[in-house]
Design a protein around this motif. Structure first.
Motif, mmCIF file in Angstrom:
data_model
loop_
_atom_site.group_PDB
_atom_site.id
_atom_site.type_symbol
_atom_site.label_atom_id
_atom_site.label_comp_id
_atom_site.label_asym_id
_atom_site.label_seq_id
_atom_site.Cartn_x
_atom_site.Cartn_y
_atom_site.Cartn_z
ATOM 1 N N LYS A 208 0.848 -1.199 0.000
ATOM 2 C CA LYS A 208 0.000 0.000 0.000
ATOM 3 C C LYS A 208 0.883 1.249 0.000
ATOM 4 N N ASP A 209 1.851 1.276 0.914
ATOM 5 C CA ASP A 209 2.741 2.434 1.011
ATOM 6 C C ASP A 209 3.535 2.640 -0.274
ATOM 7 N N ALA A 210 4.032 1.537 -0.834
ATOM 8 C CA ALA A 210 4.830 1.635 -2.056
ATOM 9 C C ALA A 210 3.990 2.150 -3.223
ATOM 10 N N THR A 211 2.776 1.638 -3.333
ATOM 11 C CA THR A 211 1.914 2.064 -4.437
ATOM 12 C C THR A 211 1.499 3.520 -4.269
ATOM 13 N N MET A 212 1.201 3.923 -3.048
ATOM 14 C CA MET A 212 0.879 5.337 -2.822
ATOM 15 C C MET A 212 2.091 6.211 -3.114
#
Length: 292
Positions: A208-212
């Motif tokens: 999630k963090d990487a995609t955001m």
């Protein structure tokens, strides 16, 4: 007699003022009390401002709206908005709403808006619509995070190339398991009897963090000269970890300012557990009513 009366009135007024309820207080990195205007002005210098919210706190959502207006005015509306609350596969629907092709009810249904959308996030999206600013759906579709939590990151390699390119940060994703927030999550999951799967839960958070982070860097590249205000849960950005770490991972030159929103019973200072590497910490009254 007049002097005594005046002193009594001043004392009484002071007692009334000091007895008034206080909803929140803003502190800078050094723990000094600052005003909303001072915070907003200081945040103008960053490429990306992260507002780490408590999802059900009305003061957080109100301040997000006020900060949106303040930064947009300072930037002559040359601003981008982005949010954890919308996933990448909802971008088309979100764009159709911003462009006036569909109604809010369709956005809520087809865009899989959160249950508290109308009260908490609609004002932000509608403001972006009003000033014709992009609003980016930054998060990974939750089904992919679910796959990672159950089977691990390597399972994503089996997805179609077009799916991976469109909806997920570039694979393979590096997971900084040693980040304090990630270690905290791993220890918590292990403590709940999921020791064997604990790293998968961290990896699911990381995707999630990487995609955001990847979405934010891409949005800045596609909208050169504009800055971005990003809304997400506090855990995703506090202490420049999580999504902020990935923004720097993908582009070291991007400058990031972080707001950490917390609640406490004492508003006179930031408690030790809430201190960290944040540009600003907003402390809200612990008794504040919740939106859900």
């Amino acid at each position: 007699m007049k002097q005594l009366l005046l002193s009594t009135i001043l004392l009484f007024t002071s007692l009334i003022v000091n007895a008034q309820l206080k909803a929140y207080q803003i502190f800078d990195k050094e723990g000094k009390e600052v005003t909303f205007e001072e915070m907003s002005k200081a945040l103008e210098q960053y490429d990306v401002v992260f507002f780490g919210e408590l999802h059900n706190n009305p003061i957080a959502h109100w301040l997000q709206f006020e900060l949106s207006k303040s930064l947009a005015t300072a930037k002559n509306n040359e601003i981008i908005f982005g949010a954890e609350m919308f996933e990448r596969d909802n971008q088309l629907v979100l764009n159709e709403y911003l462009e006036g092709y569909i109604k809010e009810a369709t956005l809520i249904k087809d865009g899989k808006a959160w249950d508290n959308y109308k009260t908490d996030y609609a004002p932000l999206v509608d403001f972006a619509k009003e000033i014709n600013a992009p609003f980016v759906a930054t998060n990974v579709p939750r089904r992919y995070a679910s796959i990672v939590s159950k089977k691990g990151l390597e399972e994503l390699e089996k997805l179609e190339k077009s799916t991976k390119k469109q909806y997920i940060a570039p694979l393979p994703i590096e997971v900084p398991y040693d980040l304090p927030s990630y270690k905290e999550m791993e220890d918590m999951m292990a403590g709940h009897g999921m020791k064997g799967k604990a790293k998968n839960f961290v990896a699911a958070q990381a995707i999630k963090d990487a995609t955001m982070g990847n979405s934010i860097v891409k949005a800045l590249k596609d909208n050169k000269g504009k800055s971005m205000l990003h809304f997400n849960g506090n855990f995703h950005s506090k202490n420049h970890e999580g999504t902020v770490w990935y923004v720097k991972h993908y582009n070291k030159k991007v400058t990031c300012g972080v707001i950490s929103f917390v609640d406490q019973s004492d508003l006179s200072k930031v408690e030790d557990m809430n201190k960290g590497d944040n540009e600003f910490t907003i402390v809200c009254n612990l008794n504040m009513t919740k939106t859900f």
